[in-house]
Design a protein around this motif. Sequence first.
Motif, PDB file in Angstrom:
ATOM      1  N   LEU A 176       0.560  13.101 -28.828  1.00 43.67           N
ATOM      2  CA  LEU A 176      -1.496  13.134 -29.197  1.00 43.67           C
ATOM      3  C   LEU A 176      -1.068  12.200 -30.268  1.00 43.67           C
ATOM      4  O   LEU A 176      -1.784  12.081 -31.221  1.00 43.67           O
ATOM      5  CB  LEU A 176      -1.054  14.516 -30.111  1.00 43.67           C
ATOM      6  CG  LEU A 176      -1.147  15.684 -29.734  1.00 43.67           C
ATOM      7  CD1 LEU A 176      -0.787  16.618 -30.899  1.00 43.67           C
ATOM      8  CD2 LEU A 176      -2.621  15.679 -28.865  1.00 43.67           C
ATOM      9  N   ASP A 177      -0.559  11.015 -29.634  1.00 45.53           N
ATOM     10  CA  ASP A 177      -0.620   9.410 -30.738  1.00 45.53           C
ATOM     11  C   ASP A 177      -0.309   9.657 -32.393  1.00 45.53           C
ATOM     12  O   ASP A 177      -0.882   8.878 -32.553  1.00 45.53           O
ATOM     13  CB  ASP A 177      -1.793   8.580 -30.722  1.00 45.53           C
ATOM     14  CG  ASP A 177      -2.891   8.407 -28.539  1.00 45.53           C
ATOM     15  OD1 ASP A 177      -1.185   8.335 -28.348  1.00 45.53           O
ATOM     16  OD2 ASP A 177      -3.535   8.876 -28.099  1.00 45.53           O
ATOM     17  N   GLY A 178       0.469  10.506 -32.134  1.00 45.33           N
ATOM     18  CA  GLY A 178       1.423  10.424 -33.998  1.00 45.33           C
ATOM     19  C   GLY A 178       1.040  12.175 -34.456  1.00 45.33           C
ATOM     20  O   GLY A 178       0.953  11.828 -35.709  1.00 45.33           O
ATOM     21  N   PHE A 179      -0.536  12.213 -33.841  1.00 48.14           N
ATOM     22  CA  PHE A 179      -0.966  13.081 -34.728  1.00 48.14           C
ATOM     23  C   PHE A 179      -0.392  14.237 -34.879  1.00 48.14           C
ATOM     24  O   PHE A 179       0.383  14.556 -34.380  1.00 48.14           O
ATOM     25  CB  PHE A 179      -2.186  13.615 -34.627  1.00 48.14           C
ATOM     26  CG  PHE A 179      -3.284  14.598 -34.455  1.00 48.14           C
ATOM     27  CD1 PHE A 179      -4.266  14.459 -36.345  1.00 48.14           C
ATOM     28  CD2 PHE A 179      -2.810  15.799 -34.512  1.00 48.14           C
ATOM     29  CE1 PHE A 179      -5.339  15.312 -36.966  1.00 48.14           C
ATOM     30  CE2 PHE A 179      -3.568  17.210 -34.699  1.00 48.14           C
ATOM     31  CZ  PHE A 179      -4.953  16.766 -35.823  1.00 48.14           C
ATOM     32  N   PRO A 180      -0.685  15.759 -35.901  1.00 47.37           N
ATOM     33  CA  PRO A 180      -0.616  15.592 -37.338  1.00 47.37           C
ATOM     34  C   PRO A 180      -0.684  14.193 -38.135  1.00 47.37           C
ATOM     35  O   PRO A 180      -1.290  13.655 -38.913  1.00 47.37           O
ATOM     36  CB  PRO A 180      -0.969  16.840 -37.453  1.00 47.37           C
ATOM     37  CG  PRO A 180       0.466  17.149 -37.507  1.00 47.37           C
ATOM     38  CD  PRO A 180       0.556  16.798 -35.623  1.00 47.37           C
TER      39      PRO A 180
END
Length: 209
Positions: free
Chosen positions: A70-74
Amino acid sequence: MLNYVTTNAGKVREVREYLDDGAVTQLDFDYAEIQAPTLEPIAVRGAREAYRHAGEPVVVDDAGLFVDALDGFPGPYTAYAEETLGIERVSRLAREAAEGPGRAAFRCVLAYCDGDDFAASPDPVDRGDRAAAAAAENDPEGDADLPVKLFEGAVRGRLVDPRGDGGFGYDPVFEHEGTTFAEMGPAKKNAVSHRGRALEKFAEWYPSR
């Protein structure tokens, strides 16, 4: 006396595992959390605001779950995601996005402020490794020169279906080396967790202060 700024009694128990129990008190202070893509500026701003409030040494803890798929999410929005989506849904989204194990890392930043300078660094923000914290200045109150020292910890793992009855937050869905944080006892969790690793660095440095 060291004021640990949190509303979570579980975090206070963890810090007392590393420091003299009588030297740490819980400070229930709701500092403003700025919007930022990383944890460092949030912790720095919080420590400065808490110090202005307490007038005594403070530690602010900011932590986040960074999911690879999640590309670093949350990330810095981890608490908000827990409140709005719930930990089980975050875990499921991570695994669906990864089409397999939801690999992730927990990161923790401790920010310490007592109003005094740090002799080892001329910078207003100093990491435990003596390097200045980039992009950590965001203080509209005008105290950008109030010294803050940062200590960081991280642990890799993966997100799974909930298991275990201990811990708090994402502990039931974060698995490290086959065991979720919620399945670990406090001593084992402290030894491997992101917060425990940051606290270990802080506890090594703090007596010299």
